[in-house]
Write an enzyme that holds these catalytic residues in place. Sequence first.
Site, mmCIF file in Angstrom:
data_model
loop_
_atom_site.group_PDB
_atom_site.id
_atom_site.type_symbol
_atom_site.label_atom_id
_atom_site.label_comp_id
_atom_site.label_asym_id
_atom_site.label_seq_id
_atom_site.Cartn_x
_atom_site.Cartn_y
_atom_site.Cartn_z
ATOM 1 N N LEU A 1 11.113 -20.638 -4.484
ATOM 2 C CA LEU A 1 10.135 -19.683 -3.953
ATOM 3 C C LEU A 1 8.854 -19.803 -4.764
ATOM 4 C CD1 LEU A 1 9.526 -17.028 -2.217
ATOM 5 C CD2 LEU A 1 10.225 -15.763 -4.254
ATOM 6 N N HIS B 1 2.439 3.499 -8.866
ATOM 7 C CA HIS B 1 2.308 2.060 -9.131
ATOM 8 C C HIS B 1 3.534 1.547 -9.890
ATOM 9 C CE1 HIS B 1 -1.648 2.178 -7.492
ATOM 10 N NE2 HIS B 1 -2.161 2.932 -8.451
ATOM 11 N N ASP C 1 0.835 -1.202 0.000
ATOM 12 C CA ASP C 1 0.000 0.000 0.000
ATOM 13 C C ASP C 1 0.873 1.257 0.000
ATOM 14 O OD1 ASP C 1 -2.392 1.372 -0.003
ATOM 15 O OD2 ASP C 1 -2.708 1.210 2.158
HETATM 16 C C1 IPE Z 1 -5.380 -2.867 -0.432
HETATM 17 O O1 IPE Z 1 -5.063 -1.518 -0.497
HETATM 18 C C2 IPE Z 1 -5.277 -3.496 -1.782
HETATM 19 C C3 IPE Z 1 -3.940 -3.641 -2.323
HETATM 20 C C4 IPE Z 1 -2.827 -3.328 -1.730
HETATM 21 C C5 IPE Z 1 -3.859 -4.220 -3.639
HETATM 22 P P1 IPE Z 1 -6.203 -0.401 -0.624
HETATM 23 O O2 IPE Z 1 -5.491 0.892 -0.596
HETATM 24 O O3 IPE Z 1 -7.064 -0.684 -1.799
HETATM 25 O O4 IPE Z 1 -7.061 -0.652 0.682
HETATM 26 P P2 IPE Z 1 -7.908 0.374 1.561
HETATM 27 O O5 IPE Z 1 -8.890 1.059 0.624
HETATM 28 O O6 IPE Z 1 -6.936 1.346 2.142
HETATM 29 O O7 IPE Z 1 -8.558 -0.469 2.612
HETATM 30 C C1 IPE Z 2 -1.614 0.227 -3.278
HETATM 31 O O1 IPE Z 2 -1.358 1.581 -3.293
HETATM 32 C C2 IPE Z 2 -1.702 -0.358 -4.661
HETATM 33 C C3 IPE Z 2 -3.047 -0.801 -5.034
HETATM 34 C C4 IPE Z 2 -4.093 -0.758 -4.277
HETATM 35 C C5 IPE Z 2 -3.195 -1.325 -6.373
HETATM 36 P P1 IPE Z 2 -2.560 2.626 -3.303
HETATM 37 O O2 IPE Z 2 -2.886 2.946 -4.725
HETATM 38 O O3 IPE Z 2 -3.698 2.132 -2.491
HETATM 39 O O4 IPE Z 2 -1.860 3.851 -2.606
HETATM 40 P P2 IPE Z 2 -2.523 4.876 -1.586
HETATM 41 O O5 IPE Z 2 -3.108 4.082 -0.455
HETATM 42 O O6 IPE Z 2 -3.578 5.623 -2.351
HETATM 43 O O7 IPE Z 2 -1.390 5.744 -1.159
HETATM 44 MG MG MG Z 3 -4.162 2.355 -0.522
#
Ligand code: IPE
Ligand code: IPE
Ligand code: MG
Length: 255
Positions: free
Chosen positions: A129, A35, A18
């Site tokens: 792995l 990303h 995240d």
């Molecule tokens: C969880 O992150 C999903 C992934 C890392 C792929 P999100 O950013 O989507 O989750 P929430 O919305 O903070 O719970």
């Molecule tokens: C996690 O990073 C990646 C995915 C959910 C695909 P986010 O895109 O949720 O990043 P934040 O939480 O907005 O910083």
């Molecule tokens: Mg996020």
Amino acid sequence: MPSTCYEHRPLHVAIIMDGNGRWATRRGLPRIAGHSAGAEAVERVVEAAPKLGIRSLTLFAFASDNWKRPPAEVRGIFALVERFVKRAVTQCVEEGIEVRAVGRRDRLPDALRAAIEETEALTRNGKRLTLRFAIDYSSRDALVSAASIAGADGGSREAFAYSLAMAYGEPGRRLPDVDLLIRTAGEQRLSDFLLWESAYAEIHFTRVLWPDFGEAALRTAMLDFEQRHRTFGGLSAYDAAAQTPLTTELEWRPA
Ligand code: IPE
Ligand code: IPE
Ligand code: MG
């Protein structure tokens, strides 16, 4: 516990990657740049994991709930995953890394699904792995599917784990329980990830944003794990040893 104690290493590490969006926003960049930087962090972690004794690594790449995001961001994430699985295949074969995907496949772009399936086929003999990407993955949806496969009585926990494997499209082999679950970027929630497999996972939350994650942050998480006392509902060796025969035989009654 010394960090060299191999037996105490987490063998199955799962990561909620995240913070990509925040990483980009802080730099005045579009979210997709976060990303993209996140994909580089995936490379670093996959490289480091087997050296650290990790045998199974499950990465949350795209949640079923992430379909709520703007279509351009969703397309960008899928394109990055596709590029990663295509580019990594040769190295994964050389390094004994088996690549798998868990989650729904029917909603993925055809090119991504084809790339995943080709990489799965080419890497299937990897023994060092097992790297799983959770894509269009919802743990609750998987549990609902597994429940319908398991039938009315659900069977034993072990049998249910195999129903879950069927739901994941991995009949006959089940995802090991998670030893260490890492979530980056400071949020402290599971966001519908590996709810069954994480029943006794040790959880490490870090404020590091995913694009900044790498071997050093993984080592920090492993060291944290190594300090934990896992008892799975039983007693630690220390507590068990502290009980003399006399005290264990005494029947304690509340006053
Ligand atoms: C969880 O992150 C999903 C992934 C890392 C792929 P999100 O950013 O989507 O989750 P929430 O919305 O903070 O719970
Ligand atoms: C996690 O990073 C990646 C995915 C959910 C695909 P986010 O895109 O949720 O990043 P934040 O939480 O907005 O910083
Ligand atoms: Mg996020």
